[in-house]
Design a protein around this motif. Sequence first.
Motif, mmCIF file in Angstrom:
data_model
loop_
_atom_site.group_PDB
_atom_site.id
_atom_site.type_symbol
_atom_site.label_atom_id
_atom_site.label_comp_id
_atom_site.label_asym_id
_atom_site.label_seq_id
_atom_site.Cartn_x
_atom_site.Cartn_y
_atom_site.Cartn_z
ATOM 1 N N LYS A 75 0.839 -0.979 0.101
ATOM 2 C CA LYS A 75 0.011 0.197 0.101
ATOM 3 C C LYS A 75 0.852 1.272 -0.090
ATOM 4 O O LYS A 75 0.255 2.331 -0.680
ATOM 5 C CB LYS A 75 -1.070 0.170 1.027
ATOM 6 N N LYS A 78 2.232 1.677 -3.704
ATOM 7 C CA LYS A 78 1.202 1.474 -4.745
ATOM 8 C C LYS A 78 1.753 0.535 -5.814
ATOM 9 O O LYS A 78 1.731 0.555 -7.023
ATOM 10 C CB LYS A 78 0.636 2.981 -5.160
ATOM 11 N N THR A 105 -5.775 -4.974 -14.356
ATOM 12 C CA THR A 105 -6.622 -4.079 -14.731
ATOM 13 C C THR A 105 -7.290 -3.843 -13.479
ATOM 14 O O THR A 105 -7.660 -2.480 -12.893
ATOM 15 C CB THR A 105 -7.567 -4.248 -15.828
ATOM 16 N N LYS A 106 -7.878 -4.714 -12.936
ATOM 17 C CA LYS A 106 -8.870 -4.704 -11.427
ATOM 18 C C LYS A 106 -7.956 -3.856 -10.546
ATOM 19 O O LYS A 106 -8.312 -3.029 -9.826
ATOM 20 C CB LYS A 106 -9.148 -6.099 -11.222
ATOM 21 N N LEU A 107 -6.715 -4.246 -10.270
ATOM 22 C CA LEU A 107 -5.606 -3.693 -9.221
ATOM 23 C C LEU A 107 -5.474 -2.278 -9.490
ATOM 24 O O LEU A 107 -5.409 -1.302 -8.719
ATOM 25 C CB LEU A 107 -4.577 -4.495 -9.234
ATOM 26 N N LYS A 109 -7.583 -0.271 -11.040
ATOM 27 C CA LYS A 109 -8.913 0.476 -11.080
ATOM 28 C C LYS A 109 -9.306 0.528 -9.446
ATOM 29 O O LYS A 109 -9.776 1.633 -9.061
ATOM 30 C CB LYS A 109 -10.019 -0.074 -11.766
ATOM 31 N N GLU A 110 -9.305 -0.556 -8.748
ATOM 32 C CA GLU A 110 -9.606 -0.764 -7.509
ATOM 33 C C GLU A 110 -8.672 -0.119 -6.398
ATOM 34 O O GLU A 110 -9.196 0.301 -5.285
ATOM 35 C CB GLU A 110 -10.308 -2.225 -7.171
ATOM 36 N N TYR A 111 -7.477 -0.379 -6.637
ATOM 37 C CA TYR A 111 -6.466 -0.311 -5.638
ATOM 38 C C TYR A 111 -5.480 1.061 -6.003
ATOM 39 O O TYR A 111 -4.586 1.236 -5.343
ATOM 40 C CB TYR A 111 -5.618 -1.470 -5.152
ATOM 41 N N ASP A 173 -14.755 -10.138 -16.335
ATOM 42 C CA ASP A 173 -14.354 -9.578 -15.269
ATOM 43 C C ASP A 173 -13.789 -10.905 -14.287
ATOM 44 O O ASP A 173 -14.408 -12.016 -14.597
ATOM 45 C CB ASP A 173 -15.269 -8.899 -14.503
#
Length: 174
Positions: A75, A78, A105-107, A109-111, A173
């Motif tokens: 975190k 990033k 892609t999910k990481l 967008k979401e993180y 997804d």
Amino acid sequence: MKKDHASRLFGVLKDHKIYTYIPEDPPKSEKALTNKFDSLSQGAPTHLSQVWLNYAVYDSEISQYIGTLQATIFKDDKKASVAYLLNSNYWGRGYATQALSLMITKLIKEYGVIEFEACMDIRNTKSIELVKRLGFEYTGFEENADFFKGEPSHEYTFTVKSEQLHCSKKGRDL
């Protein structure tokens, strides 16, 4: 991924070929895999500034689970370290590329992940080719990174910034 995925993934992850270049062995039993998944689903210990994510890879076209994906998000930086296990019946058919692309892609967008890393045994040429196709570049070498199956394992590290990725935007997804 939850512990109830163990019953669906046990047969998939018993494939000995998966473990050629990693210091793990196939799960000994469905119960052992259930316990492992239960532990992983608890996430990173609270004292770490990390998020642990584990996904079951399911292909709806063939109605089967075919492997797993993992990400450790650091975190503070990033940054995410990514990994994947795919049953050898599905190697060389684009499944790992698509699954890893979807997770990345999910990481993003979401993180808000801005950099990705993949570490792998230098003998694992197929995985090296896969991450290079996604835009990862060689950034490091660790001699004797591990020792398993009677041999030393040397590792390459590949990294990529999110804006340099070659991930497909199409597909399903996770």
